[in-house]
Write an enzyme that holds these catalytic residues in place. Sequence first.
Site, short mmCIF file in Angstrom:
data_model
loop_
_atom_site.label_atom_id
_atom_site.label_comp_id
_atom_site.label_asym_id
_atom_site.label_seq_id
_atom_site.Cartn_x
_atom_site.Cartn_y
_atom_site.Cartn_z
N GLU A 197 0.86 -1.20 0.00
CA GLU A 197 0.00 0.00 0.00
C GLU A 197 0.89 1.24 0.00
O GLU A 197 1.76 1.40 0.86
CB GLU A 197 -0.95 0.03 1.20
N GLY A 199 1.24 4.97 0.80
CA GLY A 199 0.57 5.89 1.72
C GLY A 199 0.17 5.16 2.98
O GLY A 199 -0.76 4.35 2.99
N GLY A 202 -0.82 9.33 8.63
CA GLY A 202 -0.13 9.97 9.75
C GLY A 202 0.93 10.97 9.31
O GLY A 202 1.55 11.64 10.14
N SER A 212 -4.73 1.19 7.84
CA SER A 212 -5.07 0.22 6.78
C SER A 212 -4.06 -0.93 6.75
O SER A 212 -4.42 -2.05 6.39
CB SER A 212 -5.20 0.90 5.42
N ASP A 270 -2.82 4.74 -2.16
CA ASP A 270 -3.56 5.71 -1.33
C ASP A 270 -2.56 6.74 -0.83
O ASP A 270 -2.51 7.06 0.33
CB ASP A 270 -4.26 4.98 -0.16
N HIS A 273 -2.21 11.21 -4.16
CA HIS A 273 -3.39 11.47 -4.99
C HIS A 273 -3.17 12.61 -5.98
O HIS A 273 -4.11 13.23 -6.47
CB HIS A 273 -4.63 11.76 -4.13
N GLU A 298 -7.07 4.67 -5.15
CA GLU A 298 -8.15 5.29 -4.37
C GLU A 298 -8.23 6.79 -4.66
O GLU A 298 -7.25 7.40 -5.11
CB GLU A 298 -7.90 5.08 -2.86
N ASP A 299 -9.35 7.37 -4.30
CA ASP A 299 -9.55 8.82 -4.33
C ASP A 299 -9.24 9.44 -5.69
O ASP A 299 -8.57 10.48 -5.78
CB ASP A 299 -8.73 9.50 -3.23
C1 LIG Z 1 -4.32 9.32 2.97
S1 LIG Z 1 -2.83 8.95 3.81
C2 LIG Z 1 -2.79 7.21 3.71
C3 LIG Z 1 -3.79 6.54 4.62
C4 LIG Z 1 -3.64 5.05 4.71
N1 LIG Z 1 -3.49 4.41 3.43
C5 LIG Z 1 -4.87 4.44 5.43
O1 LIG Z 1 -5.84 4.13 4.72
O2 LIG Z 1 -4.83 4.28 6.63
C6 LIG Z 1 -1.67 9.46 2.63
C7 LIG Z 1 -0.22 9.15 2.96
O3 LIG Z 1 0.53 9.29 1.75
C8 LIG Z 1 1.79 9.80 2.06
N2 LIG Z 1 2.37 10.44 0.87
C9 LIG Z 1 2.11 11.69 0.40
N3 LIG Z 1 2.85 11.93 -0.70
C10 LIG Z 1 3.58 10.82 -0.95
C11 LIG Z 1 4.53 10.45 -1.92
N4 LIG Z 1 4.90 11.31 -2.88
N5 LIG Z 1 5.11 9.24 -1.85
C12 LIG Z 1 4.75 8.36 -0.88
N6 LIG Z 1 3.85 8.66 0.09
C13 LIG Z 1 3.27 9.86 0.06
C14 LIG Z 1 1.55 10.74 3.21
O4 LIG Z 1 2.73 10.95 3.97
C15 LIG Z 1 0.43 10.08 3.98
O5 LIG Z 1 0.95 9.37 5.08
#
Ligand SMILES: C[S@@+](CC[C@H](N)C(=O)[O-])C[C@H]1O[C@@H](n2cnc3c(N)ncnc32)[C@H](O)[C@@H]1O
Length: 400
Positions: A197, A199, A202, A212, A270, A273, A298-299
């Site tokens: 997964e 993302g 936090g 998740s 996730d 986005h 997602e999203d």
């Molecule tokens: C919506 S949260 C994920 C929630 C998680 N999947 C859940 O359902 O519990 C989005 C996450 O994506 C990470 N994120 C944002 N930009 C990113 C990138 N360029 N590469 C990897 N992770 C990233 C953020 O740090 C954040 O922790």
Amino acid sequence: MNDVEMTELLLDIADAGEHGIADRLRRENPCHVARTALEELTFRLNPAMVTEPAVDVQFLLSAGDRSVEFALRVGAAGIQVTEGKAPQQSVTIRWELRDLVLALYGRPGAACDATRVVSVDGEPGPRTNAPDDPWLLRYKAAGRVAGEVLNALSPVAPSVRHEALKAGADKWGENWFAAHYDRHFAKYRDRRVNVLEIGIGGFEAPGEGGESLRMWKSYFRRGIIHGLDIFDKSPLAQPRVRIHRADQSDPLSLREVADQIDGIDLIIDDGSHISSHTITAFHTLFPLLKDGGLYVVEDVQTSYWPGWNGGHTSFTHTATWIGFLKKLIDGLHHQDQLDEESRLGSYLDRSVTAIHVYHNLVFIEKGVNGESTAPSWVRRHTNDMELTPRGSMVKPVLDR
Ligand SMILES: C[S@@+](CC[C@H](N)C(=O)[O-])C[C@H]1O[C@@H](n2cnc3c(N)ncnc32)[C@H](O)[C@@H]1O
């Protein structure tokens, strides 16, 4: 060997099945095996199952000519596992250690219940007839805990919907994704899958998020769950949950993560986005997904929002994820295109076998998209098909 390694070894050992398992287990330290297995059981127990007064479950586990004792305490302070005798033995479970391992890590339906004996201590009995007699309350709590333990040892068809609520993940309630996951993930549920997964949640806070990941760990009881985030989330690692740090907009860092995984079955994006990141991650990771695997995004509504680098003026611009997705639909039909070059198809055209689109959520299946087009004599260019009054075709006209 640490608990993470022991967990993965136990998955291998349980794959040896009812006949091979005893031999393989004989080479391992039974205390380490029992502790690891009971930690897995603890994870699977319902965390909301807090009992007052506390209930101790005594495990007496035999392994050949040895036996090991562990106590599992369920109380207001949560659930703890300790080696040795329980202070008060409200519930006793005698079992072959190999069968406990099979129950937790084996293939569904593995024969493992026959050596298990569960008893709830029914002595000396209540002192009064009052419904809140302290002995009676303890007895009832012990029965409930025994039932929860047995349920956790043989889960009844877990669903993503239930696991999402249990883990506090936003895939059911805040979003309605879990029902779609139930439909598409059910066939993978009992397999030894690698799930990745993008993302973790936090954001900058290292110890926060991971809902998740814990949800997938519960759902895929034999799977290894890999979480990837741009921030350091290493404190969230646990047996069967591995944490990776990478930026999904950087193909190199994504490939480094994939190199550490022995075949990826399911990928869920996730992450940021941002369409360009989603597309980069897809281009990089989809080729590394196993045939028969699924890639989920997602999203996807952010495709329409300029605030997320999306676009609301052109719905087909391939710089947005939705525009890109529409192009994938054309690719799914590359065999049917009229010009020869399109018919050859790109790598993606030949590897995407199905696309399922839901509100804000997309599932893409990987495999060999090798179905042939209709025969060459079926009409493509001329338009003299005869239609019935209802519009159905009655006479295919040769396209010569
Ligand atoms: C919506 S949260 C994920 C929630 C998680 N999947 C859940 O359902 O519990 C989005 C996450 O994506 C990470 N994120 C944002 N930009 C990113 C990138 N360029 N590469 C990897 N992770 C990233 C953020 O740090 C954040 O922790």
